[in-house]
Design a protein around this motif. Sequence first.
Motif, PDB file in Angstrom:
ATOM      1  N   SER A  10      13.675  72.847  35.202  1.00  8.65           N
ATOM      2  CA  SER A  10      13.216  71.661  35.627  1.00  8.65           C
ATOM      3  C   SER A  10      13.449  70.978  37.220  1.00  8.65           C
ATOM      4  CB  SER A  10      14.297  70.522  34.808  1.00  8.65           C
ATOM      5  OG  SER A  10      15.518  70.772  35.246  1.00  8.65           O
ATOM      6  N   SER A  11      14.429  71.919  37.720  1.00 12.68           N
ATOM      7  CA  SER A  11      14.588  71.553  39.165  1.00 12.68           C
ATOM      8  C   SER A  11      13.538  71.705  40.004  1.00 12.68           C
ATOM      9  CB  SER A  11      15.856  71.992  39.783  1.00 12.68           C
ATOM     10  OG  SER A  11      15.896  73.512  39.774  1.00 12.68           O
ATOM     11  N   SER A  12      12.708  72.954  39.680  1.00 15.39           N
ATOM     12  CA  SER A  12      11.518  73.423  40.463  1.00 15.39           C
ATOM     13  C   SER A  12      10.393  72.466  40.432  1.00 15.39           C
ATOM     14  CB  SER A  12      11.205  74.866  40.309  1.00 15.39           C
ATOM     15  OG  SER A  12      10.802  75.224  38.886  1.00 15.39           O
ATOM     16  N   THR A  13      10.362  71.930  39.164  1.00 16.07           N
ATOM     17  CA  THR A  13       9.298  70.969  38.752  1.00 16.07           C
ATOM     18  C   THR A  13       9.507  69.621  39.435  1.00 16.07           C
ATOM     19  OG1 THR A  13      10.143  70.232  36.670  1.00 16.07           O
ATOM     20  CG2 THR A  13       8.336  72.025  36.802  1.00 16.07           C
ATOM     21  N   LEU A  35       7.843  64.656  43.509  1.00 16.32           N
ATOM     22  CA  LEU A  35       8.459  64.380  44.351  1.00 16.32           C
ATOM     23  C   LEU A  35       7.391  64.283  45.673  1.00 16.32           C
ATOM     24  CD1 LEU A  35      10.569  62.122  45.682  1.00 16.32           C
ATOM     25  CD2 LEU A  35      11.674  64.394  46.336  1.00 16.32           C
ATOM     26  N   SER A  36       6.802  65.300  45.767  1.00 14.79           N
ATOM     27  CA  SER A  36       5.863  65.647  46.871  1.00 14.79           C
ATOM     28  C   SER A  36       4.616  64.769  46.352  1.00 14.79           C
ATOM     29  CB  SER A  36       5.671  67.251  46.882  1.00 14.79           C
ATOM     30  OG  SER A  36       4.503  67.238  47.841  1.00 14.79           O
ATOM     31  N   LEU A  37       3.988  64.700  44.946  1.00 13.32           N
ATOM     32  CA  LEU A  37       3.117  63.905  44.753  1.00 13.32           C
ATOM     33  C   LEU A  37       3.383  62.576  45.294  1.00 13.32           C
ATOM     34  CD1 LEU A  37       0.186  64.020  43.566  1.00 13.32           C
ATOM     35  CD2 LEU A  37       1.145  63.810  41.290  1.00 13.32           C
ATOM     36  N   VAL A  38       4.740  62.114  44.689  1.00 13.70           N
ATOM     37  CA  VAL A  38       4.826  60.715  44.974  1.00 13.70           C
ATOM     38  C   VAL A  38       4.874  60.196  46.067  1.00 13.70           C
ATOM     39  CG1 VAL A  38       6.662  58.951  44.755  1.00 13.70           C
ATOM     40  CG2 VAL A  38       6.070  60.559  42.715  1.00 13.70           C
ATOM     41  N   LEU A  39       5.302  61.202  47.164  1.00 14.51           N
ATOM     42  CA  LEU A  39       5.193  60.958  48.677  1.00 14.51           C
ATOM     43  C   LEU A  39       3.988  60.993  49.262  1.00 14.51           C
ATOM     44  CD1 LEU A  39       8.119  63.320  49.851  1.00 14.51           C
ATOM     45  CD2 LEU A  39       8.076  60.851  50.105  1.00 14.51           C
ATOM     46  N   ARG A  40       3.048  61.613  48.618  1.00 10.69           N
ATOM     47  CA  ARG A  40       1.675  61.628  48.955  1.00 10.69           C
ATOM     48  C   ARG A  40       0.846  60.661  48.721  1.00 10.69           C
ATOM     49  NH1 ARG A  40       1.179  66.014  52.636  1.00 10.69           N
ATOM     50  NH2 ARG A  40       1.884  67.941  51.721  1.00 10.69           N
ATOM     51  N   ILE A  51      -1.782  67.113  41.978  1.00  8.93           N
ATOM     52  CA  ILE A  51      -2.087  66.650  40.631  1.00  8.93           C
ATOM     53  C   ILE A  51      -2.066  68.019  40.018  1.00  8.93           C
ATOM     54  CG2 ILE A  51      -3.840  65.858  39.065  1.00  8.93           C
ATOM     55  CD1 ILE A  51      -4.074  63.394  41.105  1.00  8.93           C
ATOM     56  N   TYR A  52      -2.864  68.938  40.585  1.00 11.80           N
ATOM     57  CA  TYR A  52      -2.937  70.313  39.729  1.00 11.80           C
ATOM     58  C   TYR A  52      -1.732  71.151  39.564  1.00 11.80           C
ATOM     59  CZ  TYR A  52      -4.652  75.075  38.963  1.00 11.80           C
ATOM     60  OH  TYR A  52      -5.091  76.249  38.347  1.00 11.80           O
ATOM     61  N   HIS A  53      -0.765  70.907  40.670  1.00 12.27           N
ATOM     62  CA  HIS A  53       0.335  71.628  40.760  1.00 12.27           C
ATOM     63  C   HIS A  53       1.210  70.906  39.640  1.00 12.27           C
ATOM     64  CE1 HIS A  53       3.946  73.213  43.257  1.00 12.27           C
ATOM     65  NE2 HIS A  53       3.801  73.694  41.877  1.00 12.27           N
ATOM     66  N   VAL A  54       1.156  69.731  39.517  1.00 15.87           N
ATOM     67  CA  VAL A  54       2.326  69.063  38.564  1.00 15.87           C
ATOM     68  C   VAL A  54       1.646  69.345  37.014  1.00 15.87           C
ATOM     69  CG1 VAL A  54       3.081  67.002  37.730  1.00 15.87           C
ATOM     70  CG2 VAL A  54       3.072  67.262  40.272  1.00 15.87           C
ATOM     71  N   SER A  55       0.243  69.121  36.866  1.00 15.70           N
ATOM     72  CA  SER A  55      -0.313  69.379  35.352  1.00 15.70           C
ATOM     73  C   SER A  55      -0.181  70.762  35.136  1.00 15.70           C
ATOM     74  CB  SER A  55      -1.657  68.600  35.412  1.00 15.70           C
ATOM     75  OG  SER A  55      -2.472  69.475  36.333  1.00 15.70           O
ATOM     76  N   MET A  56      -0.706  71.723  35.914  1.00 13.99           N
ATOM     77  CA  MET A  56      -0.567  72.987  35.326  1.00 13.99           C
ATOM     78  C   MET A  56       0.614  73.757  35.496  1.00 13.99           C
ATOM     79  SD  MET A  56      -3.421  73.087  34.249  1.00 13.99           S
ATOM     80  CE  MET A  56      -4.290  74.548  34.096  1.00 13.99           C
ATOM     81  N   GLY A  57       1.640  73.360  36.207  1.00 11.56           N
ATOM     82  CA  GLY A  57       2.923  73.960  36.536  1.00 11.56           C
ATOM     83  C   GLY A  57       2.677  75.064  37.666  1.00 11.56           C
ATOM     84  N   SER A  91      -3.267  78.327  44.767  1.00 10.46           N
ATOM     85  CA  SER A  91      -3.217  79.816  45.076  1.00 10.46           C
ATOM     86  C   SER A  91      -2.068  80.159  44.828  1.00 10.46           C
ATOM     87  CB  SER A  91      -3.755  79.704  46.365  1.00 10.46           C
ATOM     88  OG  SER A  91      -3.730  81.178  47.036  1.00 10.46           O
ATOM     89  N   SER A  92      -1.720  81.047  43.703  1.00  4.18           N
ATOM     90  CA  SER A  92      -0.354  81.820  43.324  1.00  4.18           C
ATOM     91  C   SER A  92      -0.206  83.052  44.011  1.00  4.18           C
ATOM     92  CB  SER A  92      -0.333  81.711  41.936  1.00  4.18           C
ATOM     93  OG  SER A  92      -1.082  82.012  41.101  1.00  4.18           O
ATOM     94  N   THR A  93      -1.473  83.547  44.446  1.00  2.00           N
ATOM     95  CA  THR A  93      -1.345  85.144  44.731  1.00  2.00           C
ATOM     96  C   THR A  93      -0.986  85.415  46.125  1.00  2.00           C
ATOM     97  OG1 THR A  93      -3.845  85.007  45.438  1.00  2.00           O
ATOM     98  CG2 THR A  93      -2.961  85.664  43.066  1.00  2.00           C
ATOM     99  N   GLY A  94      -1.157  84.485  46.922  1.00  2.23           N
ATOM    100  CA  GLY A  94      -0.750  84.499  48.442  1.00  2.23           C
ATOM    101  C   GLY A  94       0.038  83.277  48.936  1.00  2.23           C
TER     102      GLY A  94
END
Length: 167
Positions: A6-9, A14-19, A79-85, A89-92
């Motif tokens: 929960s701390s990593s989500t 918070l980043s999305l809210v700031l954006r 939005i993608y990061h929050v919805s998909m978790g 680009s998770s590989t690099g």
Amino acid sequence: MSEPSSSSTFSPVLSLVLRLLTFICLLISLIILTTNSVTLVLNSIEVKFHFNDVYAYRYMLFALLVGLAYTLLQIAFGIYHVSMGKRISSTGDGLLLFDFYADKVISYILATGTGAAFGATIDLKEAFGLDSKFFDKGNAAASFILFAFLFTAVSSVFSSLALSKKL
């Protein structure tokens, strides 16, 4: 791979809210700036004065448009990061590096747009000796872009922390 805690989500939300707050401030500033005009009467001659007659306001418009485009892109990523978790680009580390450097560049552009607008407004008020709503709207637009800069600067700190955790 384990589920995010929960701390990593919290950070992506918070980043999305700031954006989103950045986007709202930039949009309000854009509306105020682009609707800013006044008719001055100088020596019985009416002169229509628009925001684009002031070079510093033109630069602020550039900063607003660049900031809006970048913020919209980051909102989509967020939005993608929050919805998909996970990040797109998770590989690099390419997207983390993009966030790191782009946040810095955009925050500097917004800061210089703010400074240019505040400086021009003060100089123009003194030069014309008028206390016009035109200058008040210029200050209002500059104030909102200042808030957008502050939100972007905080986002920049988060992107720095994310990059340092990854490396």
